[in-house]
Design a protein around this motif. Structure first.
Motif, PDB file in Angstrom:
ATOM      1  N   ALA E 212       6.141  11.678  -9.984  1.00 58.20           N
ATOM      2  CA  ALA E 212       5.294  11.008  -8.911  1.00 58.20           C
ATOM      3  C   ALA E 212       6.138  10.143  -8.091  1.00 58.20           C
ATOM      4  CB  ALA E 212       4.291  10.342  -9.684  1.00 58.20           C
ATOM      5  N   PRO E 213       5.500  10.112  -6.763  1.00 59.60           N
ATOM      6  CA  PRO E 213       6.317   9.013  -5.989  1.00 59.60           C
ATOM      7  C   PRO E 213       6.147   7.480  -6.415  1.00 59.60           C
ATOM      8  CG  PRO E 213       4.381   9.849  -4.894  1.00 59.60           C
ATOM      9  CD  PRO E 213       4.516  10.495  -6.095  1.00 59.60           C
ATOM     10  N   GLU E 214       7.096   6.672  -5.750  1.00 63.59           N
ATOM     11  CA  GLU E 214       7.266   5.385  -6.289  1.00 63.59           C
ATOM     12  C   GLU E 214       5.640   4.679  -6.263  1.00 63.59           C
ATOM     13  OE1 GLU E 214       9.714   3.679  -7.300  1.00 63.59           O
ATOM     14  OE2 GLU E 214       9.555   1.541  -6.745  1.00 63.59           O
ATOM     15  N   VAL E 215       5.144   4.609  -5.199  1.00 62.72           N
ATOM     16  CA  VAL E 215       3.804   3.824  -5.284  1.00 62.72           C
ATOM     17  C   VAL E 215       2.847   4.496  -6.338  1.00 62.72           C
ATOM     18  CG1 VAL E 215       2.048   2.684  -3.881  1.00 62.72           C
ATOM     19  CG2 VAL E 215       4.269   2.854  -2.869  1.00 62.72           C
ATOM     20  N   THR E 216       2.833   5.616  -6.358  1.00 61.39           N
ATOM     21  CA  THR E 216       1.837   6.432  -7.299  1.00 61.39           C
ATOM     22  C   THR E 216       2.248   5.783  -8.735  1.00 61.39           C
ATOM     23  OG1 THR E 216       1.744   8.134  -5.864  1.00 61.39           O
ATOM     24  CG2 THR E 216       1.186   8.359  -8.333  1.00 61.39           C
TER      25      THR E 216
ATOM     26  N   THR F  84      -3.848   9.324   5.191  1.00 55.54           N
ATOM     27  CA  THR F  84      -3.062   8.558   5.442  1.00 55.54           C
ATOM     28  C   THR F  84      -3.512   7.559   6.620  1.00 55.54           C
ATOM     29  OG1 THR F  84      -1.579   9.484   7.341  1.00 55.54           O
ATOM     30  CG2 THR F  84      -0.874   9.674   4.960  1.00 55.54           C
ATOM     31  N   ASP F  85      -4.747   8.167   7.336  1.00 57.86           N
ATOM     32  CA  ASP F  85      -5.345   7.358   8.498  1.00 57.86           C
ATOM     33  C   ASP F  85      -6.164   6.423   7.589  1.00 57.86           C
ATOM     34  OD1 ASP F  85      -7.146   6.306   9.947  1.00 57.86           O
ATOM     35  OD2 ASP F  85      -7.218   8.093  11.251  1.00 57.86           O
ATOM     36  N   PRO F  86      -5.758   5.323   7.861  1.00 61.37           N
ATOM     37  CA  PRO F  86      -6.730   3.978   7.242  1.00 61.37           C
ATOM     38  C   PRO F  86      -8.052   4.035   7.252  1.00 61.37           C
ATOM     39  CG  PRO F  86      -5.719   3.105   9.012  1.00 61.37           C
ATOM     40  CD  PRO F  86      -5.001   4.358   9.058  1.00 61.37           C
ATOM     41  N   ILE F  87      -8.635   4.573   8.438  1.00 59.30           N
ATOM     42  CA  ILE F  87     -10.040   4.813   8.738  1.00 59.30           C
ATOM     43  C   ILE F  87     -10.745   5.716   7.774  1.00 59.30           C
ATOM     44  CG2 ILE F  87     -11.886   5.345  10.151  1.00 59.30           C
ATOM     45  CD1 ILE F  87     -10.872   2.835  11.169  1.00 59.30           C
ATOM     46  N   ILE F  88      -9.805   6.805   7.447  1.00 59.50           N
ATOM     47  CA  ILE F  88     -10.324   8.061   6.619  1.00 59.50           C
ATOM     48  C   ILE F  88     -10.466   7.605   5.079  1.00 59.50           C
ATOM     49  CG2 ILE F  88      -9.705  10.155   5.853  1.00 59.50           C
ATOM     50  CD1 ILE F  88      -9.125  11.146   8.579  1.00 59.50           C
ATOM     51  N   TRP F  89      -9.312   6.755   4.920  1.00 63.75           N
ATOM     52  CA  TRP F  89      -9.272   6.305   3.544  1.00 63.75           C
ATOM     53  C   TRP F  89     -10.444   5.538   3.197  1.00 63.75           C
ATOM     54  CZ3 TRP F  89      -7.138   8.808  -0.407  1.00 63.75           C
ATOM     55  CH2 TRP F  89      -7.533   8.155  -1.924  1.00 63.75           C
ATOM     56  N   SER F  90     -10.663   4.479   4.193  1.00 67.50           N
ATOM     57  CA  SER F  90     -11.702   3.552   4.043  1.00 67.50           C
ATOM     58  C   SER F  90     -13.078   4.290   3.742  1.00 67.50           C
ATOM     59  CB  SER F  90     -12.021   2.667   5.345  1.00 67.50           C
ATOM     60  OG  SER F  90     -13.163   1.974   5.440  1.00 67.50           O
ATOM     61  N   GLY F 244      -5.171   5.094  -2.549  1.00 67.28           N
ATOM     62  CA  GLY F 244      -5.030   4.938  -1.190  1.00 67.28           C
ATOM     63  C   GLY F 244      -3.512   4.846  -0.640  1.00 67.28           C
ATOM     64  N   ALA F 245      -3.132   3.949  -1.312  1.00 66.12           N
ATOM     65  CA  ALA F 245      -1.649   3.247  -1.040  1.00 66.12           C
ATOM     66  C   ALA F 245      -0.547   4.509  -1.637  1.00 66.12           C
ATOM     67  CB  ALA F 245      -1.311   2.223  -1.557  1.00 66.12           C
ATOM     68  N   SER F 246      -1.161   4.926  -2.747  1.00 63.17           N
ATOM     69  CA  SER F 246      -0.488   5.950  -3.596  1.00 63.17           C
ATOM     70  C   SER F 246      -0.199   7.364  -2.572  1.00 63.17           C
ATOM     71  CB  SER F 246      -0.936   6.491  -4.692  1.00 63.17           C
ATOM     72  OG  SER F 246      -0.768   7.599  -5.299  1.00 63.17           O
ATOM     73  N   SER F 247      -1.483   7.473  -1.962  1.00 67.33           N
ATOM     74  CA  SER F 247      -1.491   8.834  -1.063  1.00 67.33           C
ATOM     75  C   SER F 247      -0.664   8.573   0.028  1.00 67.33           C
ATOM     76  CB  SER F 247      -3.114   8.973  -0.688  1.00 67.33           C
ATOM     77  OG  SER F 247      -3.690   9.431  -1.822  1.00 67.33           O
ATOM     78  N   LEU F 248      -0.558   7.588   0.439  1.00 62.57           N
ATOM     79  CA  LEU F 248       0.238   7.164   1.736  1.00 62.57           C
ATOM     80  C   LEU F 248       1.904   7.489   1.395  1.00 62.57           C
ATOM     81  CD1 LEU F 248      -0.195   5.909   4.531  1.00 62.57           C
ATOM     82  CD2 LEU F 248      -0.092   3.674   3.551  1.00 62.57           C
ATOM     83  N   ASP F 249       1.760   6.953   0.233  1.00 60.80           N
ATOM     84  CA  ASP F 249       3.450   7.117  -0.178  1.00 60.80           C
ATOM     85  C   ASP F 249       3.671   8.731  -0.662  1.00 60.80           C
ATOM     86  OD1 ASP F 249       5.926   6.163  -0.660  1.00 60.80           O
ATOM     87  OD2 ASP F 249       5.705   6.106  -2.913  1.00 60.80           O
ATOM     88  N   LEU F 250       2.974   9.580  -1.036  1.00 55.26           N
ATOM     89  CA  LEU F 250       3.119  10.628  -1.402  1.00 55.26           C
ATOM     90  C   LEU F 250       3.284  11.398  -0.037  1.00 55.26           C
ATOM     91  CD1 LEU F 250       2.946  13.175  -3.319  1.00 55.26           C
ATOM     92  CD2 LEU F 250       0.590  13.258  -2.778  1.00 55.26           C
ATOM     93  N   ALA F 251       2.684  11.088   1.070  1.00 53.53           N
ATOM     94  CA  ALA F 251       2.713  11.657   2.491  1.00 53.53           C
ATOM     95  C   ALA F 251       4.130  11.412   2.903  1.00 53.53           C
ATOM     96  CB  ALA F 251       1.530  11.465   3.368  1.00 53.53           C
ATOM     97  N   LYS F 252       4.217  10.229   2.900  1.00 58.15           N
ATOM     98  CA  LYS F 252       5.638   9.936   3.445  1.00 58.15           C
ATOM     99  C   LYS F 252       6.758  10.459   2.630  1.00 58.15           C
ATOM    100  CE  LYS F 252       8.827   5.709   3.387  1.00 58.15           C
ATOM    101  NZ  LYS F 252       9.046   4.574   2.592  1.00 58.15           N
ATOM    102  N   SER F 253       6.919  10.625   1.214  1.00 53.18           N
ATOM    103  CA  SER F 253       7.702  10.996   0.595  1.00 53.18           C
ATOM    104  C   SER F 253       7.840  12.611   0.874  1.00 53.18           C
ATOM    105  CB  SER F 253       7.589  10.699  -1.113  1.00 53.18           C
ATOM    106  OG  SER F 253       6.530  11.592  -1.697  1.00 53.18           O
TER     107      SER F 253
END
Lengths: 258, 258, 258, 258, 258, 258
Positions: E212-216, F84-90, F244-253
């Protein structure tokens, strides 16, 4: 008694530490001796600093203050890097909560002595047991809603706890400088003193508190801080996550405007 | 209606109980009819007294007050015996929490009528729904930090609850008499009345509340006291333990000074 | 953007909904356009209305207000039917809690604009982030203790949260009109404005808040309302049950007096 | 040591109290020495009994048990009178919560010794620190959902706390006898012993616990019971109110069927 | 990546730290490389150690284990000095709570690998997300009730949280070795493995989690530990105070027997 | 009685609603009548659906189930758009918490009938009072840690609540299918029935519960769900933010790996 100075006293760039022979520690936010502007380096080192302060049983009373007639006047967001990077926000989240927990875990009375602007992270001061403020001091939150970010880092939790939630919500949604006297009427500031006298009065209170024996002094802090510590632990992690998502949207909306 | 007087009315040395025909019970702290100074005998018997008061469904309203122009003016620590004996502190711990729970469990409106000094266990009064204080009345905590002991017995929890934590912390760390009017501004005292008129006004309010039917009167108390009761149960046991350790250190530091 | 008007805007008899092009929704309690008196029909439809308002992401800010110079002036208990019927009280219980949860779940800043009497369900207004009140506005609870019923429907929870429990208990046990200025001193009302100007000022604040990006606006509300939402969910269901039993006793005592 | 027997030992009709020379108190629910069926008289006197037991510092360990091979086998609802009368339900509400608080406030280890049916108010037993049950013992709730009433009096709170909420909900919605062995697998019963040996084993455990000094014994109970005590205080008042409304509807639906 | 070894790795006498190239940190309780027996020096240094571990973002997964086929087998109370001295107990209180908070604040998955005896401070292991235990491992609390002291240092809070309160109370009041398999049935141990294989399996799980990635990875820990962290902060400070008073009484009762 | 079918019955694409004459509502997750795979459209409409179900007082019992021998078997993350779009995660955040609150607010007994895979959002089922599962059913969380995302949407809160936190943490960190029988042993599943018989048995239980009068049925649900509802409201908003933050990091990784 504390003739030797612990090594952590000289570790921090933005927190000057000094302790008198009775064990009264003064922790002073500063930048090269001048007024401190919040930055990423300080954000990181305060976590460690307040932990070390809390663990050092030679600290009998802790006074938190600023330098050169200011507490913390502003924030330099740029130093934090790209806050839309989840790794970077993760660090802000973790440090942001941990520093507040570490101030809570200073198990001797903590006094905040405020001169000038407490316009960033006044929550640090509100975790003190007692706030002494100069009549010219002002409180504000210039780092959140004013710049389009959710105030989720403890600023609401602490102001809500000490001033009441109605005042805290209005104060944070429409930021303006709040004079020390007003903060006194709200129950946040314990004593308003003449300009330039906050630290002097804080030292007087410290000497008064020193009359109590060690365990009394430690236990009064433990007892008084418990409800706020519980609120911080319940609310601030989530608050920082909400603030992170808010920062992401702010960056996105700025990009879309270009 | 309550023509006969229950046997517990005459059981207590330091709490005089009387009830009018409408069911308004007046509970008066006293010492031989004069001003009451907190002592161990009272500390023990109040536990039972407030339990009996709470269980007796003929009590329709309860007024708590002091005698001879005082509420509780001071504490006679010597009567408690050797507080460094863990068995003795265990008793203080158990009684100290139980008495507050028992006042919380009086399930009809409770009014505190304060004349003179509420300088010890004003927390008893702050568990009332409404406090009426004479303009000459003062609040203070002379039994804890002023004598080197952690204020852990409910005094912080109740003042923090009603006055806000910022005021409570400063009030308890640097004890001075707080005038009734100031306590009113802080939201603690509901009504300030002329000297000598607190009980009279409390009776007027009691008569007003009596217009509501039985279950309404009981349920309003149940609903209003719940958040404070929960805080007391969460905080005061620990507070009393912290106070006990503090007393132990005080005794030790006194011995070492000799 | 919101050129089309959602169908729920025209669904409610006692809540007029209108939204400007920026997404500021004004929700106005009324009766045929005149001052609203709380009734059973409104009690039921507000549950749905505030749910729909909260779910509609085109609402960017919500302003809650009354009509014709009043907020909610009184209650028409008769419309609720036989409140001693457990089925009927069950509906009041369920709706009464749900409507407060639904206001809490409006995840954008909520502003209350108060003119005239907020004498019933001022708790709706106190769930707003910010209250703007005309100098001539007054707060009171005319629907509970004044008529012999336990105030258990959120009125205590919200006033205790924003004004402090000491003030809330006295306010509810001995109801009198509380001027807007006094409510401001208590920390409940954020701003007092001239007569007739509450909505105007609320719109100004709305425009100010609109400068923040979408997620910032949503998340500030989520963060600020969380402690009150938790208290409502902990306290109000029980409160409504206590109120129901109280109503039953009131009816019984009225019958027995006949 | 406790050669004299306190007067409260002989006060209660349905709770037999006896104490050995080491301070082990056995409290035995009974009816004329035979199996106890819950009734209104017991419901009232147990409040006082458990309070007195808790306040008496000569009780070193408390064992709670039933008589003649049963714990509490059933309830005689008729003795409670007209439960649709709000005054009568108010008494049940107040007593029902108070008795549980009073068992929580027994500040020495409490052991429940169960033989036969624990089919009513097994919550009393689940507030003990340790339950010893005969292999032939069974648990059930025959007084609530089985007869059309909401199980709100602590039965859910205690079973949810000790067995987990999934098991508790199914157990209470579809009541069947639960064998002691199953309750052991669920973590509710600490030890299953042969038929007729529950009290014997409870006495053995009591003697084991007596090896710890006084304050250790008191403080272990204080520490262990705190989370359950907090849940009871948060949940059971409301639960009893919900049960009261449910009883009202049951009576109404019975009348309408006639 | 973590080719250099941080300086804190070599700071601690009783905690050996090593980290592989993927960031899996193994923290091993030991005494000169052999089985660890809890002592005062370790009690103090673990506070700092777990804080440093938690703050070091190069730690990607943390495995907590013991040395030489043991976790922590016993306690050497004598090293703690005179626990009846309030200053000494104050230190135990502060360290005892802080170390648990610091383990909670390790914001990456924590795995406990248990061989042999987890007979002291198994609460450290129960703050891990996952426990892997050898089939020959046993759990017990030999340092509290067995020697006459209240188990207030987190051992009840953690066992109650993971095994359920019924099991935890019986387990602590009548200490016996609990086999790993039984702890698995109770939901405490996630996996039982052959003797000597606990660390091997913990490393396999670590490698799995590293996908799993870091933040996860950080956020899963933050989310999972929050309820236990809140319980620890609510319960353990008080528990330690109750334990301190208990120790005082134990010392007193030993003296009186001489 | 409920001869007419409310309009909301036919509103939802992925939730089939049908109600028998006694008021037993069956809500069936499906996709064109076949097994349901979680998607964004369903995520949105379930919020409204469960709200409507909860507000409709003609629903006397609610059964939640899946279609074609499955509960919810998987998730189609792609339908949610760019998370990763904050509006969508909101939106995901707001819906994700609201749907759970709305299931909690169904104030009649809720039964989950599980066939096949409950591999996504089994938390929906765990908010039911009672779960009936076919012996061939399995539980798993295939949508979070298995694909690199923090399981923060209620899956931990509900499993921790019903199965205990030790089991929940291991279950979510190392996802494998959990057979119904195992979930029964953990206290999550109330009854295991033959393959294909879950709904049949759920209907039997529904008919059993219908014997209780209306208010009893409503109040039992209100009482039983309160602790879980409070946990959901405390934990899941934060959990979704962490996710949500985890999903962002997953996309980034994932991007950085390309």
């Amino acid at each position: 008694m504390q003739s030797h100075q612990p090594d952590y006293f000289t570790t921090y760039t933005h927190l000057k530490l000094s302790r008198d022979e009775k064990g009264v520690l003064v922790a002073e936010f500063h930048n090269n001796g001048g007024p401190y502007i919040m930055n990423a380096a300080g954000h990181t080192e305060f976590v460690d600093a307040f932990n070390r302060i809390g663990q050092d049983r030679d600290n009998k009373i802790v006074i938190m203050t600023g330098a050169s007639g200011s507490f913390i006047g502003d924030v330099d967001w740029a130093t934090f890097g790209d806050v839309t990077d989840p790794i970077i926000w993760s660090r802000i989240h973790d440090e942001g909560l941990q520093v507040l927990e570490n101030i809570c875990n200073i198990r001797v009375p903590v006094i905040a002595a405020i001169e000038g602007k407490a316009h960033i992270h006044s929550d640090y001061a509100l975790i003190a047991s007692v706030i002494v403020a100069a009549e010219t001091a002002t409180f504000e939150d210039v780092g959140h809603f004013a710049v389009g970010v959710t105030p989720g880092d403890g600023i609401f939790t602490t102001w809500s706890y000490r001033a009441g939630p109605g005042r805290a919500e209005a104060f944070l949604l429409n930021p303006h400088p709040l004079p020390a006297q007003k903060a006194h009427e709200w129950g946040v500031v314990a004593e308003v003193v003449p300009h330039g006298k906050a630290l002097t009065r804080a030292r007087e209170l410290a000497n008064l508190y020193l009359k109590a024996p060690e365990v009394t002094r430690r236990n009064v802090r433990i007892h008084f801080i418990q409800p706020l510590k519980e609120r911080i632990i319940k609310e601030v992690g989530y608050g920082l996550s909400l603030e992170g998502a808010s920062s992401l949207d702010l960056a996105k909306s700025k990009r879309s405007k270009k």
